[in-house]
Design an enzyme around this catalytic site. Structure first.
Site, PDB file in Angstrom:
ATOM      1  N   LYS A 169       0.873  -1.175   0.000  1.00 16.62           N
ATOM      2  CA  LYS A 169       0.000   0.000   0.000  1.00 16.62           C
ATOM      3  C   LYS A 169       0.906   1.220   0.000  1.00 16.62           C
ATOM      4  O   LYS A 169       1.284   1.744   1.035  1.00 16.62           O
ATOM      5  CB  LYS A 169      -0.877  -0.028   1.257  1.00 16.62           C
ATOM      6  CG  LYS A 169      -2.196   0.677   1.133  1.00 16.62           C
ATOM      7  CD  LYS A 169      -2.133   2.129   0.771  1.00 16.62           C
ATOM      8  CE  LYS A 169      -1.782   3.046   1.915  1.00 16.62           C
ATOM      9  NZ  LYS A 169      -1.582   4.455   1.450  1.00 16.62           N
ATOM     10  N   GLU A 244       9.104   1.767  10.817  1.00 17.68           N
ATOM     11  CA  GLU A 244      10.201   2.694  10.503  1.00 17.68           C
ATOM     12  C   GLU A 244       9.604   4.090  10.532  1.00 17.68           C
ATOM     13  O   GLU A 244       8.876   4.467   9.608  1.00 17.68           O
ATOM     14  CB  GLU A 244      10.769   2.389   9.109  1.00 17.68           C
ATOM     15  CG  GLU A 244      11.440   1.043   8.988  1.00 17.68           C
ATOM     16  CD  GLU A 244      12.760   0.977   9.730  1.00 17.68           C
ATOM     17  OE1 GLU A 244      13.230   2.020  10.231  1.00 17.68           O
ATOM     18  OE2 GLU A 244      13.313  -0.118   9.811  1.00 17.68           O
ATOM     19  N   CYS A 278      13.573  10.897   6.629  1.00 20.88           N
ATOM     20  CA  CYS A 278      13.533  10.479   8.031  1.00 20.88           C
ATOM     21  C   CYS A 278      14.915  10.566   8.671  1.00 20.88           C
ATOM     22  O   CYS A 278      15.039  10.769   9.866  1.00 20.88           O
ATOM     23  CB  CYS A 278      12.996   9.059   8.125  1.00 20.88           C
ATOM     24  SG  CYS A 278      13.894   7.918   7.054  1.00 20.88           S
ATOM     25  N   GLU A 378       9.743  16.634  14.335  1.00 19.04           N
ATOM     26  CA  GLU A 378      10.203  16.430  12.959  1.00 19.04           C
ATOM     27  C   GLU A 378       9.484  17.433  12.060  1.00 19.04           C
ATOM     28  O   GLU A 378       8.262  17.410  11.953  1.00 19.04           O
ATOM     29  CB  GLU A 378       9.861  14.990  12.537  1.00 19.04           C
ATOM     30  CG  GLU A 378      10.414  14.630  11.188  1.00 19.04           C
ATOM     31  CD  GLU A 378      10.037  13.222  10.777  1.00 19.04           C
ATOM     32  OE1 GLU A 378       8.840  12.881  10.853  1.00 19.04           O
ATOM     33  OE2 GLU A 378      10.942  12.463  10.380  1.00 19.04           O
TER      34      GLU A 378
HETATM   35  P1  NAD Z   1       2.228   8.876   6.929  1.00 20.40           P
HETATM   36  O1  NAD Z   1       2.414   8.213   8.238  1.00 20.40           O
HETATM   37  O2  NAD Z   1       1.216   9.941   6.807  1.00 20.40           O
HETATM   38  O3  NAD Z   1       1.863   7.802   5.804  1.00 20.40           O
HETATM   39  C1  NAD Z   1       2.668   6.688   5.555  1.00 20.40           C
HETATM   40  C2  NAD Z   1       1.820   5.603   4.897  1.00 20.40           C
HETATM   41  O4  NAD Z   1       0.859   5.141   5.842  1.00 20.40           O
HETATM   42  C3  NAD Z   1       1.033   6.085   3.683  1.00 20.40           C
HETATM   43  O5  NAD Z   1       0.996   5.064   2.716  1.00 20.40           O
HETATM   44  C4  NAD Z   1      -0.348   6.336   4.277  1.00 20.40           C
HETATM   45  O6  NAD Z   1      -1.374   6.267   3.321  1.00 20.40           O
HETATM   46  C5  NAD Z   1      -0.434   5.188   5.270  1.00 20.40           C
HETATM   47  N1  NAD Z   1      -1.424   5.371   6.347  1.00 20.40           N
HETATM   48  C6  NAD Z   1      -1.923   6.540   6.834  1.00 20.40           C
HETATM   49  N2  NAD Z   1      -2.838   6.284   7.790  1.00 20.40           N
HETATM   50  C7  NAD Z   1      -2.918   4.936   7.926  1.00 20.40           C
HETATM   51  C8  NAD Z   1      -3.681   4.060   8.749  1.00 20.40           C
HETATM   52  N3  NAD Z   1      -4.543   4.524   9.654  1.00 20.40           N
HETATM   53  N4  NAD Z   1      -3.493   2.727   8.626  1.00 20.40           N
HETATM   54  C9  NAD Z   1      -2.601   2.239   7.751  1.00 20.40           C
HETATM   55  N5  NAD Z   1      -1.857   3.010   6.915  1.00 20.40           N
HETATM   56  C10 NAD Z   1      -2.014   4.350   7.012  1.00 20.40           C
HETATM   57  O7  NAD Z   1       3.674   9.405   6.486  1.00 20.40           O
HETATM   58  P2  NAD Z   1       4.083  10.227   5.201  1.00 20.40           P
HETATM   59  O8  NAD Z   1       3.658  11.646   5.368  1.00 20.40           O
HETATM   60  O9  NAD Z   1       3.646   9.510   3.970  1.00 20.40           O
HETATM   61  O10 NAD Z   1       5.681  10.130   5.290  1.00 20.40           O
HETATM   62  C11 NAD Z   1       6.433  10.964   6.095  1.00 20.40           C
HETATM   63  C12 NAD Z   1       6.804  10.282   7.393  1.00 20.40           C
HETATM   64  O11 NAD Z   1       7.446   9.043   7.127  1.00 20.40           O
HETATM   65  C13 NAD Z   1       7.796  11.073   8.214  1.00 20.40           C
HETATM   66  O12 NAD Z   1       7.441  11.054   9.556  1.00 20.40           O
HETATM   67  C14 NAD Z   1       9.107  10.329   8.003  1.00 20.40           C
HETATM   68  O13 NAD Z   1      10.062  10.497   9.014  1.00 20.40           O
HETATM   69  C15 NAD Z   1       8.640   8.930   7.891  1.00 20.40           C
HETATM   70  N6  NAD Z   1       9.632   8.119   7.196  1.00 20.40           N
HETATM   71  C16 NAD Z   1      10.348   7.206   7.912  1.00 20.40           C
HETATM   72  C17 NAD Z   1      11.333   6.453   7.283  1.00 20.40           C
HETATM   73  C18 NAD Z   1      12.145   5.426   8.027  1.00 20.40           C
HETATM   74  O14 NAD Z   1      12.704   4.541   7.375  1.00 20.40           O
HETATM   75  N7  NAD Z   1      12.238   5.467   9.323  1.00 20.40           N
HETATM   76  C19 NAD Z   1      11.571   6.645   5.929  1.00 20.40           C
HETATM   77  C20 NAD Z   1      10.818   7.591   5.237  1.00 20.40           C
HETATM   78  C21 NAD Z   1       9.837   8.309   5.887  1.00 20.40           C
END
Ligand code: NAD
Length: 471
Positions: A169, A244, A278, A378
Site C-alpha cells: 500500500k 520505521e 527520516c 520532525e
Molecule cells: P504517513 O504516516 O502519513 O503515511 C505513511 C503511509 O501510511 C502512507 O501510505 C499512508 O497512506 C499510510 N497510512 C496513513 N494512515 C494509515 C492508517 N490509519 N493505517 C494504515 N496506513 C495508514 O507518512 P508520510 O507523510 O507519507 O511520510 C512521512 C513520514 O514518514 C515522516 O514522519 C518520516 O520520518 C517517515 N519516514 C520514515 C522512514 C524510516 O525509514 N524510518 C523513511 C521515510 C519516511
C-alpha cells in the site's frame, strides 16, 4: 493528462473497485499531472486473497528459487531507472541529484537481499532439535511518499527473500512512480499473486491490511502517529510489526572537525530530499568555542545549495510535496521565531521567483535550545537548527535528549574520538564523517523512531518466524 485507474492483483493490472478520484499535483508548479483512482477495502481484500493463495506455494520455495526471483526484480527495475527517476522528480519534487542515486539504490537492494539470503542460515540443529526459520505469512507493506520507489524495492526484497507474499500500500501521493515500478514488477514475471499492490488512502486500504486476519505481518514506513495507531489496531489480530518512523537526528561537529568538509556535509544531511527525509540531520550540534566560525561557514556555504527546479541537476533543494507540507514547514519556522531562535538564513515565505510551487526558503536557525519545538519535532523540510554544546559529554547528552533515535552523524578528524562519541548515541545508525549507507547494515530506530530493522539479514529476519522440531 495521465489517468491511473488500476491496481496490481494476482499478476495482472485490474480496474479499481474504489471510485474516489484524486488529482496528482506537480509540486514544482501546482499543475495537475494525473487523475488517480483510489482503491477501497474491497480492492485490499482481493489483493489479500491473492497473496494468501500464492503463499501456499511461495512459502515452500527454496533459497535458490527466491534468489532467482530477486535477480529478476533487480534486472527489471534496473532497466527502467530513468523513467522511475523522472516520475519521482515530477511527482514529489525530489531533486535529481538525490532521486537518481536513490532509484539506483532501490534496484541494488534486490541484489543485497539476494546476498544476505545466500549467507543467512535458515536452519539450525543440535542434538535432536531442529530449528527452521519460516516465512511469517502474507505481509502488508505500507510506505510513504518520500522516495517511495526505493521503499517499495526494499520492503519487497526482504519479504521475497523470506518467502512471504505481499500486499503493498504505497502512499496515495506516489501513484505515478508506483505505476512505473509496477510495470517493472510485471516484467519480472513473478509467481502469480506474490506481489499485489493497491493504491489508496491509509485509513481505507492501509487500515484493511492492519485489521485483516489473513495478513500476518505489517511492515510500515511513515510517521510516528500512524505507526502508533498501527500498533494499537494490529494488536487484536496479533500482527507482527516493523515500524520505521520519524527522526530528529543530531549531527555532532566535534571541535576538531574540518569545517570545509563538515559544513557542506551538514547541508547534504540536513537538507536531504528537500529536508523530507527520516534520516535528515536537522540538529547541528556545534562546540561553543567554534560557534562564530561555524556561523560564517554556514553563510559561505549555503549559496552552494540552491533551491529551485528539481529536474535541474544543479538544484540542491526542491519544493515540498504539497501545499499542506508547505504550510507545515512555514508554521514551524514561525514557531522557531516565536520561541526565540534566531534566523541566520532563510525564514518565512517562498524564495523569490518560486511562488508558483511549494518551495520554502532553506532555513538555518541559530541560538536554538534543545527544548524548543523546532529541536524536538520532525519538521520534514529544509530547516536546520544549530545548537551549541560545552564539551563532548554535553554533546552526547543533547544528542540523546530526543524522543527519536533513528540516525545520528558525527564529524571530526580524530577517528578514535569520533567512534567513542558514536558509541554513546542512542540511534539505530550513526555515520561518521558524512552521509553513508550500507545495505547489509541494519536500519531502524531506537525509541519513538520505530521497532525492528530493515536491510540485509536483519530485514529478512523481520519476515521470519522460528519453528523448532524436537524429536
Ligand atoms: P504517513 O504516516 O502519513 O503515511 C505513511 C503511509 O501510511 C502512507 O501510505 C499512508 O497512506 C499510510 N497510512 C496513513 N494512515 C494509515 C492508517 N490509519 N493505517 C494504515 N496506513 C495508514 O507518512 P508520510 O507523510 O507519507 O511520510 C512521512 C513520514 O514518514 C515522516 O514522519 C518520516 O520520518 C517517515 N519516514 C520514515 C522512514 C524510516 O525509514 N524510518 C523513511 C521515510 C519516511
Amino acid at each position: 493528462m495521465k489517468s491511473i485507474t488500476k491496481h496490481y492483483i494476482d499478476g495482472a493490472f485490474v480496474e479499481s473497485h474504489g471510485r474516489e478520484v484524486m488529482d496528482s499535483i506537480n509540486p514544482t508548479n501546482g499543475q495537475v499531472i494525473a487523475h488517480v483512482t483510489l482503491g477501497d477495502e474491497e480492492d485490499a481484500r482481493r489483493a489479500i486473497a491473492a497473496a494468501k493463495q500464492a503463499f501456499a506455494s511461495f512459502s515452500r520455495t527454496t533459497k535458490e528459487e527466491r534468489m532467482k526471483v530477486l535477480r529478476r526484480l533487480h534486472r527489471a527495475v534496473s532497466a527502467r531507472t530513468d523513467e522511475l527517476t523522472k516520475a519521482m522528480v515530477e511527482e514529489y519534487g525530489g531533486v535529481l541529484r538525490f532521486v537518481a542515486p536513490i532509484v539506483q539504490a532501490g534496484a541494488e537492494v534486490f541484489l543485497s537481499a539476494e546476498r544476505a539470503l545466500c549467507e543467512m542460515p535458515l536452519t539450525r540443529s543440535w542434538g535432536n532439535t531442529m530449528v527452521t526459520l519460516e516465512p511469517v505469512g502474507v505481509a502488508g507493506l505500507i510506505s510513504p511518499w518520500n522516495a517511495n520507489a526505493f521503499f517499495l524495492c526494499m520492503k519487497l526484497a526482504s519479504a521475497v527473500a523470506a518467502g512471504c507474499t505481499v500486499v503493498m500500500k504505497p502512499s496515495e501521493l506516489s501513484a505515478s512512480q508506483t505505476h512505473v515500478w509496477l510495470e517493472c514488477v510485471h516484467e519480472a514475471k513473478l509467481p502469480i499473486g506474490l506481489c499485489n499492490v493497491v493504491s489508496g488512502r491509509g485509513e481505507v486500504v492501509g487500515a484493511e491490511l492492519v485489521r485483516n486476519p489473513d495478513v500476518a505481518k505489517i511492515s510500515f514506513t511513515g510517521s510516528a502517529a500512524v505507526g502508533r495507531s498501527i500498533m494499537r489496531e494490529g494488536a487484536s489480530t496479533m500482527k507482527r510489526i516493523t515500524l520505521e518512523l520519524g527522526g530528529k537526528s543530531p549531527n555532532i561537529l566535534l571541535d576538531d572537525a574540518d569545517l570545509k568538509k563538515a559544513i557542506p556535509n551538514a547541508f547534504i544531511i540536513g537538507f536531504l530530499n528537500n529536508g523530507q527525509a527520516c534520516v535528515a540531520g536537522t540538529r547541528l550540534l556545534v562546540p561553543k568555542s567554534r560557534f562564530e566560525e561555524v556561523k560564517q561557514a554556514i553563510l559561505d556555504t549555503l549559496p552552494t545549495f540552491p533551491v529551485g527546479d528539481p529536474a535541474d541537476p544543479k538544484t540542491a533543494v526542491g519544493p515540498m510535496v504539497n501545499q499542506k507540507q508547505y504550510q507545515r514547514v512555514q508554521s514551524y519556522i514561525r514557531k522557531g521565531i516565536e520561541e526565540g531562535a534566531e534566523v541566520l538564513a532563510g525564514g518565512e515565505g517562498h524564495p523569490p521567483g518560486l511562488e508558483s510551487g511549494y518551495f520554502v526558503k532553506p532555513t538555518v536557525f541559530v541560538n536554538v535550545k534543545n527544548d524548543m519545538t523546532i529541536a524536538r519535532e520532525e519538521i520534514f523540510g529544509p530547516v536546520l537548527s544549530v545548537i551549541t554544546y560545552e564539551d563532548e559529554d554535553d554533546a552526547v547528552r543533547i544528542a540523546n535528549d530526543s524522543e527519536y533515535g533513528l540516525h545520528a552523524y558525527v564529524s571530526g578528524t580524530d577517528i578514535q574520538r569520533a567512534r567513542r562519541v558514536a558509541s554513546q548515541i542512542q540511534a539505530g545508525r550513526v555515520a561518521i564523517n558524512g552521509l553513508l549507507d550500507d545495505q547489509q547494515a541494519p536500519f531502524g530506530g531506537f525509541k519513538h523512531s520505530g521497532i525492528g530493522r530493515e536491510f540485509g539479514t536483519f530485514g529478512i529476519g523481520a519476515f521470519l518466524e522460528p519453528r523448532a522440531i524436537l524429536e
